[in-house]
Scaffold this motif. Structure first.
Motif, short mmCIF file in Angstrom:
data_model
loop_
_atom_site.label_atom_id
_atom_site.label_comp_id
_atom_site.label_asym_id
_atom_site.label_seq_id
_atom_site.Cartn_x
_atom_site.Cartn_y
_atom_site.Cartn_z
N GLN A 673 0.84 -1.20 0.00
CA GLN A 673 0.00 0.00 0.00
C GLN A 673 0.87 1.25 0.00
OE1 GLN A 673 -2.90 0.01 3.10
NE2 GLN A 673 -4.05 -1.70 2.28
N GLU A 674 0.27 2.35 -0.44
CA GLU A 674 0.98 3.62 -0.50
C GLU A 674 1.44 4.02 0.91
OE1 GLU A 674 2.50 7.33 -1.24
OE2 GLU A 674 2.06 5.71 -2.65
N ASP A 675 2.75 4.34 1.04
CA ASP A 675 3.29 4.69 2.36
C ASP A 675 3.17 6.17 2.68
OD1 ASP A 675 5.08 5.75 0.58
OD2 ASP A 675 6.81 4.57 1.25
N ALA A 711 -0.69 7.77 -5.80
CA ALA A 711 -1.59 7.00 -4.93
C ALA A 711 -2.75 6.36 -5.70
CB ALA A 711 -2.11 7.89 -3.80
N ARG A 714 -1.38 3.61 -7.84
CA ARG A 714 -0.99 2.45 -7.03
C ARG A 714 -2.21 1.62 -6.65
NH1 ARG A 714 4.07 2.08 -4.87
NH2 ARG A 714 4.37 0.43 -3.33
N ALA A 715 -3.32 2.29 -6.32
CA ALA A 715 -4.54 1.56 -5.96
C ALA A 715 -5.07 0.77 -7.16
CB ALA A 715 -5.59 2.54 -5.46
N ARG A 718 -2.73 -2.21 -7.76
CA ARG A 718 -2.96 -3.25 -6.76
C ARG A 718 -4.21 -4.05 -7.10
NH1 ARG A 718 -4.29 -1.99 -1.85
NH2 ARG A 718 -3.40 -3.86 -0.91
N SER A 719 -5.24 -3.36 -7.55
CA SER A 719 -6.48 -4.05 -7.93
C SER A 719 -6.25 -4.96 -9.14
CB SER A 719 -7.56 -3.02 -8.24
OG SER A 719 -8.74 -3.65 -8.66
#
Length: 727
Positions: A673-675, A711, A714-715, A718-719
């Motif tokens: 996940q985004e940090d 962000a 990245r989401a 990830r999906s």
């Protein structure tokens, strides 16, 4: 008066790129028909016509030297397959072996390059034409090599016409290609203007999706113009009209970068500046510039000078005045939007200056680095290396070669069961319908069957209405020309035209055209069903399963583009080959992602389950590219970016995170996940931009937009990676 009307008509005719192609085909088919009739050998019409068709299908845009080289390669490949096929057509097993080897090998040879891809495809087609032309039966006394020799004669005849055309009009295709490029840029600018509509509740995502899809067409036009330019540039520096067209290409590249730039979230501007006319001013300037691009394209087609309307300068002045008025109000809430508006106005002013430069004669001036990246193979070893790189099951080309070869084998088996002597239309249908993607194949199935039916019905009607062989010969030539004029844009009409031509030619040679109607319709249905089945059963190349890999390529290209932009800020603006290549690769990858999604939406529902996240990823990718384009468009600003550690750190962090997303998609592994690092840098950049000078603040603001895009990207990644969409 009459002379003026005639001149205008000829000028309009010269502005159509298709007329030259159609005229060459008309001369080739008409000459072949006239020679057959003049020598009282009407039976030669079919092989000569088929040779002309195959040669025309192998033709690509080139200089006369390149066309001569391509013609020699084409005739060599045609001879390599035509004579063995003709010799073995009465031996089913050996004929099948030769056909399948030819299909597999020549399909893979398409990896060498665009020119050779067209030659390889036409060679496979000619192999079937050779089998179709050879008369079978005990009563035939002609030597076996006669028909393939006639096919080569027809191919050589069209090749000579094409070569002569290249000598007489060396820059005509290039000029038309440049005109098409500016017309696509005009369409993109007018669509971009709609984003500035100051209306609340606008579906910005839908408009950005439309922009991404339109951008893919601009990229395709840029690539086509670049290849056309490169084929005409020799060892000596370009001169005269060629240099002018080269300068127009580089201007189009710069216009494209500026047109695709984004300086802010435009929907937020609509809320903050709702009661101002500034967004209407932006919209008007972009619309006028889009119209200017379209007019420039039309002027290039007609070889007319373009005089720009004085209203363009006034629209720009009105935009600057509107921004100045808002700045005088001193509203703190407007500070950031106005900073971005100033950058946008500066960008539009430079774009307008480039359009003005494009309308000037330019004489022999060189506007910049004229190096172009050569994608053609440099040696036989290089060409073989490209083919060898495709020899694995993940290769799209390899899978298509296997699929097409097995489909032709199934078609030959169906031919032996239905009509062993004349059923080659099954194989031809399978060859034309079986495409690398499912969507293209399925769409061709319906159009092929319907087009064949229309062509056969039209043929029956024309045979009834015009029993004269002379009229039928003229109609056959006209149908052949219509096929080539419509084959890329209107496949249904092209299929009807080629079916009509074959029916009329068959009636010319045998007098039994009516007997061809029902068998050819049945053969078309069988061949189309075989192609569709092969697409489902033989190494199906679903775009939905390749989506992750294509998205990874786009993200990697964006990261490379960002690094190249920042290196330019450190060393100074220079539109050299490295920068232009990084920019073009990024836009090509973005266009490839758009194309993959377009094909995926035509696939079965169970394959396109990633469509929603894929479309979201396309919008995010294109938005990121637009922020990068704005960053690249302003490289000439006096900004000491190298001394700003925050900007340097933010660019490095954004590029690293984008590359991590690409690696996650390629490796099909989970992405953390985004940090919050990118978001924190974006906040720091925005605060720093409020206190920085004009040049540096623009860079910081654009980098903040890039970091804020990390962000949501990245989401989406990830999906997509979590669903296992990559291959």
């Amino acid at each position: 008066m009459v002379d003026g009307i005639t001149a205008q008509w000829l000028q309009r005719l010269g502005a159509q790129v298709a007329w030259a192609y159609g005229l060459r085909v008309l001369l080739a088919l008409g000459g072949a028909m006239a020679w057959s009739w003049g020598t009282h050998q009407v039976d030669l019409v079919v092989p000569l016509f088929l040779g002309v068709l195959a040669s025309a299908l192998a033709e690509t845009d080139d200089s006369w030297r390149g066309r001569l080289k391509a013609l020699l390669v084409t005739l060599a490949c045609f001879a390599l397959v035509a004579f063995p096929v003709a010799a073995l057509v009465d031996q089913p097993l050996w004929f099948l072996v030769v056909l399948l080897v030819c299909s597999f090998v020549f399909t893979l040879l398409g990896a060498v390059g665009g020119r050779y891809r067209a030659i390889a495809s036409a060679t496979v087609i000619l192999a079937l034409y050779a089998a179709l032309s050879v008369p079978q039966g005990a009563g035939d006394t002609q030597p076996w090599w006669r028909m393939p020799a006639l096919l080569l004669a027809g191919a050589g005849w069209y090749g000579l016409l094409s070569l002569a055309w290249c000598v007489l009009t060396p820059l005509l295709p290039l000029r038309h290609g440049m005109a098409a490029l500016y017309e696509e840029l005009g369409a993109y600018l007018r669509l971009k203007a709609s984003v500035f509509e100051p209306v609340r509740g606008v579906d910005v995502q839908q408009r950005r999706l439309a922009l991404a899809q339109t951008n893919a067409r601009v990229v395709a036009a840029l690539n086509s113009a670049k290849e056309s330019l490169f084929s005409r540039m020799g060892a000596q520096p370009p001169q005269g009209r060629l240099l002018q067209l080269l300068n127009l290409y580089f201007i189009a590249q710069d216009i494209h970068e500026r047109a695709s730039s984004s300086h802010y979230h435009y929907n937020e501007w609509a809320d903050v500046l709702f009661h101002s006319d500034v967004l209407y001013r932006c919209q008007r300037v972009l619309t006028l510039q889009g119209m200017a691009c379209t007019q420039l394209g039309e002027a290039l087609r007609r070889r007319r000078p373009l005089v720009r309307d004085a209203g363009h300068a006034q629209a720009l002045a009105d935009l600057h005045d509107s921004i100045t008025y808002l700045e005088r109000q001193g509203q703190s809430a407007w500070q950031r939007p106005l900073r971005s508006l100033r950058a946008l106005a500066r960008n539009l002013s430079t774009l307008d200056a480039q359009l003005t430069t494009a309308t000037l004669p330019m004489q022999n001036a060189v506007l910049g680095d004229i190096a172009l990246f050569d994608r053609t193979p440099r040696s036989l070893a290089d060409a073989w290396g490209r083919v060898r790189a495709q020899l694995h099951a993940r290769s799209v080309l390899f899978r298509h070669a296997v699929r097409l070869t097995l489909a032709l084998a199934a078609g030959y088996a169906a031919m032996q069961l239905t009509d062993p002597r004349h059923g080659y239309w099954i194989l031809l249908t399978t060859l034309f319908v079986c495409q690398p993607t499912y969507g293209a194949t399925v769409s061709r199935v319906a159009r092929r069957v319907l087009g064949t039916a229309l062509g056969l019905v039209a043929g029956w009607a024309l045979l009834e209405l015009f029993p004269s062989p002379t009229l039928q010969a003229l109609l056959a030539v006209a149908a052949g020309v219509l096929f080539f004029l419509t084959r890329t844009q209107r496949y249904l009409l092209a299929t009807a035209a080629i079916t009509l031509m074959v029916l009329l030619c068959f009636n010319q040679t045998t007098g039994e055209g009516y007997t061809l109607i029902l068998p050819r319709l049945l053969d078309t249905v069988i061949g189309s069903l075989i192609a569709a089945a092969a697409m489902f059963l033989v190494l199906p190349d679903w775009q939905g399963k390749r989506l992750g890999a294509v998205a990874a390529e786009a993200l990697e290209a964006h990261a490379l583009y960002l690094r190249e932009i920042m290196s330019q800020y450190a060393t100074g603006k220079d539109d050299d080959l490295d920068y232009r290549l990084a920019r073009r690769v990024a836009h090509n990858a973005d266009a490839a992602l758009s194309a993959a999604l377009s094909h995926m939406l035509l696939e079965p529902r169970w394959v396109r389950r990633h469509a929603r996240v894929g479309l979201q990823l396309l919008v995010l990718s294109h938005t990121l590219l637009s922020y990068l384009s704005a960053l690249g468009a302003h490289r000439g600003l006096p900004a000491d970016v190298a001394a700003d550690s925050l900007a340097e750190r933010a660019a490095r962090e954004a590029a690293n995170q984008i590359e991590q997303m690409a690696q996650a998609l390629r490796g099909r592994h989970a992405l953390a996940q985004e940090d919050g690092a990118a978001e924190g840098l974006a906040l720091a950049l925005e605060q720093a931009a409020d206190a920085s000078g004009d040049g540096l603040s623009l860079v910081q603001a654009q980098l903040a937009l890039v970091c804020r895009q990390v962000a949501p990207l990245r989401a989406a990644v990830r999906s997509l990676a979590g669903q296992g969409a990559a291959t």
